[in-house]
Write a protein that holds these residues in place. Sequence first.
Motif, mmCIF file in Angstrom:
data_model
loop_
_atom_site.group_PDB
_atom_site.id
_atom_site.type_symbol
_atom_site.label_atom_id
_atom_site.label_comp_id
_atom_site.label_asym_id
_atom_site.label_seq_id
_atom_site.Cartn_x
_atom_site.Cartn_y
_atom_site.Cartn_z
ATOM 1 N N ASP A 1 -41.782 34.840 -16.056
ATOM 2 C CA ASP A 1 -43.209 34.523 -15.997
ATOM 3 C C ASP A 1 -44.049 35.718 -15.584
ATOM 4 O O ASP A 1 -45.252 35.752 -15.856
ATOM 5 C CB ASP A 1 -43.443 33.376 -15.012
ATOM 6 C CG ASP A 1 -42.828 32.069 -15.495
ATOM 7 O OD1 ASP A 1 -42.620 31.947 -16.723
ATOM 8 O OD2 ASP A 1 -42.553 31.182 -14.657
ATOM 9 N N SER A 2 -43.440 36.686 -14.911
ATOM 10 C CA SER A 2 -44.195 37.855 -14.466
ATOM 11 C C SER A 2 -44.011 39.044 -15.394
ATOM 12 O O SER A 2 -44.487 40.135 -15.098
ATOM 13 C CB SER A 2 -43.772 38.242 -13.041
ATOM 14 O OG SER A 2 -42.378 38.533 -12.997
ATOM 15 N N GLY A 3 -43.311 38.855 -16.509
ATOM 16 C CA GLY A 3 -43.111 39.932 -17.464
ATOM 17 C C GLY A 3 -44.369 40.209 -18.271
ATOM 18 O O GLY A 3 -45.293 39.393 -18.354
ATOM 19 N N ILE A 4 -44.401 41.387 -18.908
ATOM 20 C CA ILE A 4 -45.596 41.805 -19.644
ATOM 21 C C ILE A 4 -45.868 40.872 -20.810
ATOM 22 O O ILE A 4 -47.021 40.502 -21.074
ATOM 23 C CB ILE A 4 -45.424 43.252 -20.147
ATOM 24 C CG1 ILE A 4 -45.304 44.210 -18.961
ATOM 25 C CG2 ILE A 4 -46.609 43.664 -21.016
ATOM 26 C CD1 ILE A 4 -45.044 45.634 -19.350
ATOM 27 N N ARG A 5 -44.827 40.465 -21.505
ATOM 28 C CA ARG A 5 -45.047 39.584 -22.660
ATOM 29 C C ARG A 5 -45.646 38.253 -22.218
ATOM 30 O O ARG A 5 -46.523 37.702 -22.888
ATOM 31 C CB ARG A 5 -43.731 39.365 -23.407
ATOM 32 C CG ARG A 5 -43.286 40.568 -24.214
ATOM 33 C CD ARG A 5 -42.138 40.214 -25.137
ATOM 34 N NE ARG A 5 -40.960 39.807 -24.396
ATOM 35 C CZ ARG A 5 -39.833 39.367 -24.957
ATOM 36 N NH1 ARG A 5 -39.756 39.262 -26.269
ATOM 37 N NH2 ARG A 5 -38.791 39.029 -24.228
ATOM 38 N N VAL B 1 -53.838 43.873 -16.822
ATOM 39 C CA VAL B 1 -54.064 45.280 -16.476
ATOM 40 C C VAL B 1 -53.413 45.603 -15.137
ATOM 41 O O VAL B 1 -52.711 46.625 -14.998
ATOM 42 C CB VAL B 1 -55.575 45.586 -16.446
ATOM 43 C CG1 VAL B 1 -55.825 46.971 -15.860
ATOM 44 C CG2 VAL B 1 -56.169 45.493 -17.832
ATOM 45 N N THR B 2 -53.617 44.754 -14.147
ATOM 46 C CA THR B 2 -53.102 45.013 -12.796
ATOM 47 C C THR B 2 -51.578 45.086 -12.791
ATOM 48 O O THR B 2 -50.994 45.984 -12.156
ATOM 49 C CB THR B 2 -53.574 43.909 -11.831
ATOM 50 O OG1 THR B 2 -55.004 43.893 -11.805
ATOM 51 C CG2 THR B 2 -53.043 44.156 -10.433
ATOM 52 N N ASN B 3 -50.926 44.179 -13.482
ATOM 53 C CA ASN B 3 -49.467 44.165 -13.485
ATOM 54 C C ASN B 3 -48.889 45.363 -14.235
ATOM 55 O O ASN B 3 -47.877 45.926 -13.816
ATOM 56 C CB ASN B 3 -48.954 42.856 -14.090
ATOM 57 C CG ASN B 3 -48.957 41.718 -13.089
ATOM 58 O OD1 ASN B 3 -47.985 41.497 -12.388
ATOM 59 N ND2 ASN B 3 -50.070 40.997 -13.015
ATOM 60 N N GLU C 1 -35.075 47.579 -15.763
ATOM 61 C CA GLU C 1 -35.052 46.211 -16.307
ATOM 62 C C GLU C 1 -35.607 45.206 -15.301
ATOM 63 O O GLU C 1 -36.360 44.298 -15.664
ATOM 64 C CB GLU C 1 -33.611 45.823 -16.669
ATOM 65 C CG GLU C 1 -33.131 46.358 -17.998
ATOM 66 C CD GLU C 1 -31.793 45.782 -18.387
ATOM 67 O OE1 GLU C 1 -31.693 45.139 -19.441
ATOM 68 O OE2 GLU C 1 -30.838 45.967 -17.610
ATOM 69 N N GLN C 2 -35.248 45.373 -14.061
ATOM 70 C CA GLN C 2 -35.760 44.473 -13.030
ATOM 71 C C GLN C 2 -37.271 44.637 -12.864
ATOM 72 O O GLN C 2 -37.986 43.659 -12.626
ATOM 73 C CB GLN C 2 -35.044 44.740 -11.707
ATOM 74 C CG GLN C 2 -33.560 44.361 -11.727
ATOM 75 C CD GLN C 2 -32.865 44.725 -10.434
ATOM 76 O OE1 GLN C 2 -33.117 45.780 -9.864
ATOM 77 N NE2 GLN C 2 -31.998 43.842 -9.964
ATOM 78 N N LEU C 3 -37.757 45.866 -13.025
ATOM 79 C CA LEU C 3 -39.208 46.089 -12.927
ATOM 80 C C LEU C 3 -39.955 45.371 -14.048
ATOM 81 O O LEU C 3 -41.026 44.799 -13.832
ATOM 82 C CB LEU C 3 -39.523 47.588 -12.976
ATOM 83 C CG LEU C 3 -39.106 48.444 -11.776
ATOM 84 C CD1 LEU C 3 -39.510 49.895 -11.998
ATOM 85 C CD2 LEU C 3 -39.739 47.916 -10.491
ATOM 86 N N PHE C 4 -39.393 45.401 -15.254
ATOM 87 C CA PHE C 4 -40.058 44.765 -16.391
ATOM 88 C C PHE C 4 -40.008 43.235 -16.296
ATOM 89 O O PHE C 4 -40.816 42.554 -16.929
ATOM 90 C CB PHE C 4 -39.427 45.231 -17.705
ATOM 91 C CG PHE C 4 -40.038 46.484 -18.251
ATOM 92 C CD1 PHE C 4 -41.081 46.431 -19.155
ATOM 93 C CD2 PHE C 4 -39.573 47.729 -17.864
ATOM 94 C CE1 PHE C 4 -41.652 47.578 -19.668
ATOM 95 C CE2 PHE C 4 -40.124 48.891 -18.369
ATOM 96 C CZ PHE C 4 -41.174 48.817 -19.269
#
Length: 841
Positions: free
Chosen positions: A93-97, A131-133, A85-88
């Motif tokens: 603001d840094s989440g995939i969505r 892509v990078t994230n 969960e912390q990785l996602f």
Amino acid sequence: MNVVAHNIANSSTDGYSRQRPVIQTTSPIPLATLTQPSIPLMLGTGSQVTDVQRVRDLFLDIQYRQTSNRYSYFDTIYSNLHYIEQLFSEPGDSGIRSLYDSFLSAAEEIITDPTNVAAKREFISRAEELVTNIKDLYTRLQQLREDINQEIYQTTDDINSMVERLAQINEQIRISVAFGTTPNDLLDERDRILDELSQYANISYYETSDGQTILMFGDQVVLSGSVQTEIRAEQRPYAKGFFELFAGNSKITVSDGKLKALFDLRDGGIVKYMNYLDEFALSLTDKLNLIHREGFDSSGKITGLNLFNPIVSSYGNDDPALYRILGSRKISSGPLYYATGLSGYTSESQLQNLTFTSDGSLVLFDGSNSTNISISSGSNVSDLITQLSTTWLTLNTGQHSPDGVNSFYRLYFESSENLRNTLVIDENGGVLSKLGFSTKQLELLSFSDLSNVQSGSYTINFEETLSDGTKITETLNIAVDSSTTLNDIANQVNSQLSNVHALIVNDTLLIIPNGQMEFDPDRLSIVDDGGFFVQAGADYKTYTVLDPSETLENIAFSMTNFDATNGFDIIINNTKIHIDPTRDTLEDLVTKINSTNTGVTADLTPHSAFVLRAGESYGFDLMSFTIEGPQGLFEMLGLIDTNSDPVNFDADWSVSYTLISRNEDFDSVRNRLSLSEFLTVDKRQSYEPYFFVDQWNVSNALLLNAESLAVDIGKTLWNITWNATDFLPTGESNVEIVNLISSSRYETLLSDGKESFYEFMGGIVAELGVESESASKMKDNTELLRSEIDQARESVKGVSLDEEMTNMIQYQHAFNASARVITTIDEMIGRVIDKLGVVGR
């Protein structure tokens, strides 16, 4: 007293079970009496300590170990899911969505200003950021798998050490039992180790007659008495150094405990989320590439570029997964000869007897000439059929089958002219809608009064943009005097202009850009320096016109044995999908395939090339399906070539054809679908993700030159075969490609056609949250249950200092009483020996 002292000394020792002496009476001595010598008396001889036993409830031990491995399982699952969960980083603001939103927001900036090079560079940068994230997240998940794998390996050494200690204890217990003693402290140590082992996996055991234990770890025996079978961690031959556990030559399968959680995470949970990212990357890449490469850049020179580097099979093409096939035919801009109105009626008479409740009129314009059709209130559809029977546009009734089982009747137009080059004007806007036909609104320049137009000559320039993008100017010279009528003006327009027509409808003159300009007023600009149209009071008026759709009946009407009346079926793994060509378009065909949730998803490119993709549930492999349908359909879609002529799409619709057969070899499918473009990917290895994300990158051409970004969908030139091959750029203001990229977020292409890109990413986060919350709750529940069982167990086996003090006092009093008895007896014996011997002296 020694037992009490031992209990008190070990009251804080982990795993110690309190002991108690087993006191039994000793054998009595039989005595005979003088009066009754045949009836002996039994003289008690006291008691003795026969054994020292542990106080323990074996049932509570079993319960504790079962709940302990459950707790250990959920504790391990929760701690790792919490880390994921912390990785996602959701929400954040840094989440995939958020990154995906930023990517599409950048597309919106281009739509706002398609000439803005900075906006295009930002779009490419946002794509690269996404892509990078995702690649970084993917790498971290893979690293977590490797860390868990290493933990499994290290845990094996710990388990072997505990089992080895159990073997030593078993041997010591065997010797003690052989000597007739009860090795309580050794038994406690053995139970303590079993408690610890139960945290790692489900264990089962039973005790032999000589006091030793036979232990099963998972489903394999690892200890039989003092003989240990060492657990080995062996690497899988196909899985990048990941370990499986073996006892001897047999694989160990565990069903609970920490090891089960580690295996589930390494081979299941983490792989699942990596596969989600793989699916997102593969689907987004292919979808956006098919959109982007059909567009032009702002200069109209560059086309055919991919937005992302395609994800492809890296192990060769011997046996890959066939993810996607793309038809070679772009099915657009062909002629239209049919338009369906009302449908689903059980008889023709129902249609023909429908009555008009108000007056109306239709104007049929074939590009050169017009025909007025008047409809009177009270007349019916049968009357209109008769009126239209002598025109180029006939109104008919006929059968159709919406479900492939039942036949119904429909009302339809059949034209001898291409309907794209004609207009059917519904003057009052009530006739076509009454008949169930699709309509659209068209604004036409019109005027009806010449009384304010001054006599003289007028020169008017018509600046025209034709459908192929050609720009021309036509000049109209009009002579007006007091006797000039609307008909005179119409004749002058029609005799001088080739792409503009004047048509009189109900005493109103309409200026119509003809089929060369697709009847589009926006393609026509009028320069009227003399002010003719101003004096005539010309204004744009909205008219209702027929809007024929590109139904399959129009696309395939001339093909061999094509029958629109009965429709046709597509069968995907025994799921039948019926298509009604009289009403269904290519978009409807795609929608019907996707709505069945077979695992095959259909799609169309911007220029209407047909696409089939396989879902993740089937390993992204279309060869997991059997797909059948009419031969003519598959050739019409540009998937096959039955006559060795790749530009002649006229296969027999009456022939049933198997496009793909489940589990056939790849070469057979490749040869059969010779016209199709394939996209193959690597098949997933057991317990492994697909590793598509590792290949994911933004196109190098766009990274080097963002101005090459496609924005303009271009213009598809008309063709008679429904096989579009010529496309022209329409200018930098056309941003339809970027619009399609932006709107792709809502297309349900993921999860076997059930979710859109936006829903999919939200679903991943929601699923992860639910799983983590569920694991947390189960952890708390099992921890509470384990604590209660442990308390119950401690109440049985634990040392109570108060109870031991009571025992100490009890035993001390018993000792003192026994000592007093012995002292009294000693005094009695001394009296006898010392005193009785002097009697009679």
